[in-house]
Design a protein around this motif. Structure first.
Motif, PDB file in Angstrom:
ATOM      1  N   GLY A 299      55.812  67.085  15.571  1.00 52.46           N
ATOM      2  CA  GLY A 299      54.836  67.497  16.911  1.00 52.46           C
ATOM      3  C   GLY A 299      55.387  68.604  17.386  1.00 52.46           C
ATOM      4  O   GLY A 299      54.972  68.613  18.493  1.00 52.46           O
TER       5      GLY A 299
ATOM      6  N   THR B 130      52.929  62.255  16.586  1.00 52.74           N
ATOM      7  CA  THR B 130      53.246  62.760  17.200  1.00 52.74           C
ATOM      8  C   THR B 130      52.570  64.071  17.830  1.00 52.74           C
ATOM      9  O   THR B 130      53.192  64.984  18.186  1.00 52.74           O
ATOM     10  CB  THR B 130      54.525  63.393  16.104  1.00 52.74           C
ATOM     11  N   HIS B 131      51.550  64.164  17.038  1.00 53.71           N
ATOM     12  CA  HIS B 131      50.370  65.523  17.635  1.00 53.71           C
ATOM     13  C   HIS B 131      49.767  65.001  18.407  1.00 53.71           C
ATOM     14  O   HIS B 131      48.647  65.611  18.848  1.00 53.71           O
ATOM     15  CB  HIS B 131      50.536  66.258  16.411  1.00 53.71           C
TER      16      HIS B 131
ATOM     17  N   ARG C 166      57.956  51.846  14.268  1.00 52.45           N
ATOM     18  CA  ARG C 166      56.498  51.802  13.536  1.00 52.45           C
ATOM     19  C   ARG C 166      56.143  50.584  13.242  1.00 52.45           C
ATOM     20  O   ARG C 166      54.933  50.585  12.189  1.00 52.45           O
ATOM     21  CB  ARG C 166      57.376  52.575  12.362  1.00 52.45           C
TER      22      ARG C 166
ATOM     23  N   TRP D 160      58.129  55.628  15.961  1.00 55.16           N
ATOM     24  CA  TRP D 160      59.794  56.191  15.237  1.00 55.16           C
ATOM     25  C   TRP D 160      60.260  54.294  15.461  1.00 55.16           C
ATOM     26  O   TRP D 160      60.638  53.403  14.503  1.00 55.16           O
ATOM     27  CB  TRP D 160      60.407  56.561  15.740  1.00 55.16           C
ATOM     28  N   ILE D 161      60.804  54.313  16.637  1.00 58.16           N
ATOM     29  CA  ILE D 161      61.454  52.777  17.206  1.00 58.16           C
ATOM     30  C   ILE D 161      60.237  51.839  17.109  1.00 58.16           C
ATOM     31  O   ILE D 161      60.260  51.075  16.640  1.00 58.16           O
ATOM     32  CB  ILE D 161      60.892  52.586  18.824  1.00 58.16           C
TER      33      ILE D 161
ATOM     34  N   ASN E 163      60.536  55.989  28.833  1.00 57.39           N
ATOM     35  CA  ASN E 163      59.942  55.793  27.370  1.00 57.39           C
ATOM     36  C   ASN E 163      58.413  55.552  27.711  1.00 57.39           C
ATOM     37  O   ASN E 163      57.890  55.737  26.796  1.00 57.39           O
ATOM     38  CB  ASN E 163      61.444  54.292  27.523  1.00 57.39           C
TER      39      ASN E 163
ATOM     40  N   LEU F  33      71.623  54.131  15.953  1.00 50.43           N
ATOM     41  CA  LEU F  33      70.141  53.004  15.776  1.00 50.43           C
ATOM     42  C   LEU F  33      69.286  54.112  14.433  1.00 50.43           C
ATOM     43  O   LEU F  33      67.923  53.368  15.201  1.00 50.43           O
ATOM     44  CB  LEU F  33      69.953  52.418  17.212  1.00 50.43           C
TER      45      LEU F  33
ATOM     46  N   ASP G 256      55.782  58.271  27.677  1.00 52.69           N
ATOM     47  CA  ASP G 256      55.570  59.636  26.146  1.00 52.69           C
ATOM     48  C   ASP G 256      55.488  58.610  25.435  1.00 52.69           C
ATOM     49  O   ASP G 256      56.397  57.392  25.390  1.00 52.69           O
ATOM     50  CB  ASP G 256      56.541  60.384  25.745  1.00 52.69           C
TER      51      ASP G 256
ATOM     52  N   LEU H 280      66.159  57.223  15.627  1.00 57.47           N
ATOM     53  CA  LEU H 280      64.547  57.310  15.582  1.00 57.47           C
ATOM     54  C   LEU H 280      63.567  56.618  17.271  1.00 57.47           C
ATOM     55  O   LEU H 280      62.319  55.875  17.660  1.00 57.47           O
ATOM     56  CB  LEU H 280      64.776  55.230  15.346  1.00 57.47           C
ATOM     57  N   TYR H 281      64.322  57.108  17.488  1.00 59.79           N
ATOM     58  CA  TYR H 281      63.819  56.879  19.395  1.00 59.79           C
ATOM     59  C   TYR H 281      62.219  58.477  19.061  1.00 59.79           C
ATOM     60  O   TYR H 281      61.337  57.711  19.220  1.00 59.79           O
ATOM     61  CB  TYR H 281      64.934  57.676  20.149  1.00 59.79           C
ATOM     62  N   HIS H 282      62.945  59.843  18.870  1.00 56.32           N
ATOM     63  CA  HIS H 282      61.565  60.380  18.849  1.00 56.32           C
ATOM     64  C   HIS H 282      61.585  61.026  17.825  1.00 56.32           C
ATOM     65  O   HIS H 282      60.934  61.590  17.539  1.00 56.32           O
ATOM     66  CB  HIS H 282      61.762  61.499  19.720  1.00 56.32           C
TER      67      HIS H 282
ATOM     68  N   HIS I 194      56.860  57.994  20.652  1.00 53.99           N
ATOM     69  CA  HIS I 194      58.433  57.194  20.652  1.00 53.99           C
ATOM     70  C   HIS I 194      57.368  55.893  19.159  1.00 53.99           C
ATOM     71  O   HIS I 194      57.692  55.739  18.553  1.00 53.99           O
ATOM     72  CB  HIS I 194      59.234  57.056  21.322  1.00 53.99           C
TER      73      HIS I 194
ATOM     74  N   GLU J 228      63.228  46.106  20.827  1.00 53.90           N
ATOM     75  CA  GLU J 228      63.428  47.800  19.986  1.00 53.90           C
ATOM     76  C   GLU J 228      64.016  48.702  20.864  1.00 53.90           C
ATOM     77  O   GLU J 228      65.048  49.136  20.634  1.00 53.90           O
ATOM     78  CB  GLU J 228      62.145  47.853  19.376  1.00 53.90           C
TER      79      GLU J 228
ATOM     80  N   HIS K 211      67.848  47.868  22.620  1.00 50.47           N
ATOM     81  CA  HIS K 211      68.423  48.462  22.057  1.00 50.47           C
ATOM     82  C   HIS K 211      68.666  49.863  22.198  1.00 50.47           C
ATOM     83  O   HIS K 211      70.276  50.523  22.495  1.00 50.47           O
ATOM     84  CB  HIS K 211      68.460  47.825  20.378  1.00 50.47           C
ATOM     85  N   VAL K 212      67.627  50.892  22.384  1.00 50.42           N
ATOM     86  CA  VAL K 212      67.560  52.224  22.328  1.00 50.42           C
ATOM     87  C   VAL K 212      67.661  52.549  23.770  1.00 50.42           C
ATOM     88  O   VAL K 212      69.272  53.394  23.559  1.00 50.42           O
ATOM     89  CB  VAL K 212      66.419  52.514  22.241  1.00 50.42           C
TER      90      VAL K 212
ATOM     91  N   LEU L  37      68.497  50.044  12.880  1.00 42.98           N
ATOM     92  CA  LEU L  37      67.456  49.348  14.529  1.00 42.98           C
ATOM     93  C   LEU L  37      67.630  47.865  12.891  1.00 42.98           C
ATOM     94  O   LEU L  37      67.808  46.705  14.057  1.00 42.98           O
ATOM     95  CB  LEU L  37      66.272  48.893  14.702  1.00 42.98           C
TER      96      LEU L  37
END
Lengths: 363, 363, 363
Positions: B95, C189-190, C174, C171-172, C162, B67, C165, B78-80, C168, C311, C314-315, B24
């Protein structure tokens, strides 16, 4: 769908120069590439000045001849050096003795007339110069004609419809070609032109009487002054549109030829050339008679076309996008479709005629 | 159509860095996305420096791994946050306890050789490093090699044909790689190379004797000085082209190996990588032997390739447009199609071989 | 594929102004063109302020009404001057006495609520305002809401997945919405949210307990300070997403409603409007309660959405390209697909329902 046996406009004569520079150097005017009715062509002048039009496609591997160079009367492809005469026949393959008969490029008939360059896209045997529309060009000694051009991303049928009915001057063009006041706009929309159908053209004649001058000229005349406007239009297939426009001091009558003083005597010549189904090149000019011109009028006329056709461009490009989105959208006809309907009917008649002829030849 | 079981060039080794920044942040070189023969891949270096090539597509929902970010030997989407090893296997789903076996990314064999990065796009079991063409790279101690690159919007078959016949130096490239005078250009077009067909390549050898040096070098030598030029080309499938080019002081003879003084001893290594059917990445270098180089020669050589390949780019892109417009245009063959014909025949032979193999596997 | 009988967001109320300028003058806000679920519409305000939404397509020849002008409650097409009422019916054809019944433009129900403009793209008889999602808009006196927008070149299903959930964020996002440290990211993530399925929406509720504040806010609080974060999301078809987000000083407990001091009480309202299958308009806002806001917090919240959604952009755009390239790519499901799976299932249920209904009507 394009009519093949027709003259298409490739621009003004001054766009094609005597330069000997090659195509890779991109010198303006030496080798000019155009896309006309779906075909790519290259135009150049022989040393004598005579124009040549060839398919812009080397018969070897489809390299662009417009990236080549002029040599005498001919052109050389700069990929492998194959040279072609003005007759399209290959006359040199560097490094090779014999020249295959098939090594030739399609030649298109070309004619210069009234400073315009006309290319015949169909059967050369049928190219008839008499079919070239009359126009008044920039070098005409009696008229002070200025030229301009525009690229529009729309199908040429939309341009035909646009030019075949001038009642839209009342709306899109009210601040340019149209009328500054509501009453006059209403007059424009009630025009009942006289249409005359010819084999390849439609003539449209009408007067608008006792109205203010067009919006873009209104600063030149006293407020309240009224004019009789005369329109005489020859609209020729595929899409050339030539208007003799005259403004007279209003004589107070409602019918017959205007008898007031001639204030402006002008010709505008306009050619719409379809590149393909989605784009056109539009070459246009406007100019006043040198007899009754005052300083700057002709430039004012032509500059105003730039403004007005930019207004049209926005409308036609949005219309083109929408027509591609919904090709089967049920459309509603109105009274102002008379002119467009006639011209598109004439176009379709010629398209059908050519399709039928092609079918006969094949069968 | 692309040969699958082949090494494709992904650029030079220095393009792939040890940076740990994530995708990214777009840091140059950490995670490099390429499109090769229709497939999207991502390339990166392990901490050891070893290169890894994975499909640039997370098996979860097709997010771009390029990315993502490097983690140890692997890469994290870096999505999930799914993490993959250099073997393409998912080794963490944040997770989630269990990892489905199908959660893996395709891995492509990759080899660095002569400073070039080669990716095998077919069956990994068939990846044979011996098939990688020989080249002379920028870190070779004996040669002063400079590198460059270009993106061209044309099908790679047009590039193959372009490289498989150098008589076009006489025309497109007359002011760069070609000859400054007509006589020499004529000599170029009469070259009769010796072709040697190999299983995956074609070798082309010839001399051009007693001619002025190439146009772009002519300012370096006295006017009228003549040279014997030696070309030894290995053109490998899909499209790598490596030329050992030498210039000798002309010995006055017409045949046999030149015996005059060696003036320039150079290697140019060129790789054309099809991104898809419409675009290629072109990586090329040129450099002189350190033994007989003079200051600046190698940079001059490589800079001149930028100029010459820009000339080619204009021609090939226009050719590509025309070939898409008229795919069935009847083309005329000429004598200079010998080399291109042989290379395209070799390519088609491999394409057919793979198609037949695929049909057998399916049946 | 779009659900027709649904409210789609066309932006905020302030985007639609009372200006009387015509469309050709491009004045911002007088006549606003939007593409929603594949249909082109034009929005404008009557003198009373009431919004009108019409198909952006004149029934005559598909000219864009958004290039026209407002007149009273209606709109005039500036090509040939046809005027339409707010009911879509043509009420004037300049120069023509009678008006064909078919000369009408499709009207779309429109409602303003919480400063948002909602357009119903299906059967007007089914337009039910109760289906409009609750939101907190910029003029709500209790909240300090800031707005922004983005255009994304991706199918709206990718946006739904997107938003359905939030794991993410780890990650993207953070460095923006997510968590600055690995432990917290692992917590994100949990998350095991509580999902509640409604007829047109999914409610998602969860806490993240004893974690640092989101990355983009961490400079505002002492290092090491921990919070309990509460998420309460209403995700409505087609794709509106409204979150009541609250941060409390951590109370040290793992379950139940947080009991610590409320530090930030915020609403973010987000609407994704599919233009067509390849693009969306995204309107979003975020703001804090005036009760516990400190200076600049709301602007910080909304600005951060710009960063975070860039962010995402882009993804999602890279994902969209890849999904079009390989529509049949076998995808691997993971635990975080629970939310996206439920929302896409709900969408597909409505799509199938409408398809079935259409088939019944036709049969």
């Amino acid at each position: 769908m394009f009519v093949k046996n027709a003259w298409y406009n490739a621009g003004w004569d001054y766009m094609f120069t005597q330069s000997q520079k090659n195509g890779l150097s991109q010198e303006k005017g030496a080798l000019v590439a155009r896309k006309i009715a779906g075909e790519r062509v290259v135009l150049y002048r022989k040393p004598t000045g005579q124009l040549v039009v060839l398919e812009d496609r080397c018969p070897h591997r489809q390299a662009a001849l417009s990236l080549g160079q002029k040599e005498g009367d001919g052109i050389r492809c700069l990929y492998h050096g194959m040279r072609f005469g003005a007759d399209g026949k290959c006359n040199e393959i560097p490094g090779q003795e014999t020249i295959p008969e098939r090594a030739c490029v399609r030649v298109f008939p070309v004619v210069e007339k009234d400073n315009w360059v006309w290319v015949w896209m169909g059967d050369p045997a049928k190219a008839d110069e008499k079919l070239i529309p009359h126009a008044v060009g920039p070098s005409d000694p009696d008229w002070n004609v200025k030229t301009s051009q525009m690229h529009v991303k729309a199908n040429y049928r939309l341009e035909i419809a646009n030019l075949a009915d001038l009642t839209h001057l009342a709306w899109i063009h009210r601040d340019t070609l149209g009328a500054p006041d509501l009453t006059t706009r209403d007059r424009y929309t009630h025009i009942k032109p006289k249409f005359t159908m010819l084999s390849h053209a439609m003539r449209t004649e009408y007067y608008v009487r006792s109205v203010p001058i067009n919006s873009f000229l209104s600063h030149l005349f006293p407020p309240g002054m009224l004019f009789d406007l005369e329109f005489d239009i020859m609209h020729t297939l595929p899409c050339t549109w030539v208007l003799h426009f005259r403004a007279f001091v209003a004589d107070g009558k409602d019918e017959g030829a205007p008898t007031g003083q001639l204030v402006a005597d002008t010709w505008t010549s306009q050619a719409v050339t379809p590149c393909d189904e989605d784009e056109v090149d539009y070459y246009y000019s406007w100019g006043a008679s040198k007899v009754c011109e005052f300083a700057g009028l002709s430039q004012l006329l032509c500059d105003n076309l730039d403004d007005a056709f930019t207004e049209d461009r926005h409308v036609l490009e949005a219309q083109h996008v929408r027509m591609k989105e919904k090709p089967n959208f049920p459309m509603v006809d109105i009274i102002h479709d008379a002119g467009p309907g006639k011209m598109l009917w004439l176009l379709d008649k010629h398209l059908k005629g050519e399709a039928k002829e092609a079918a006969t030849v094949t069968a």
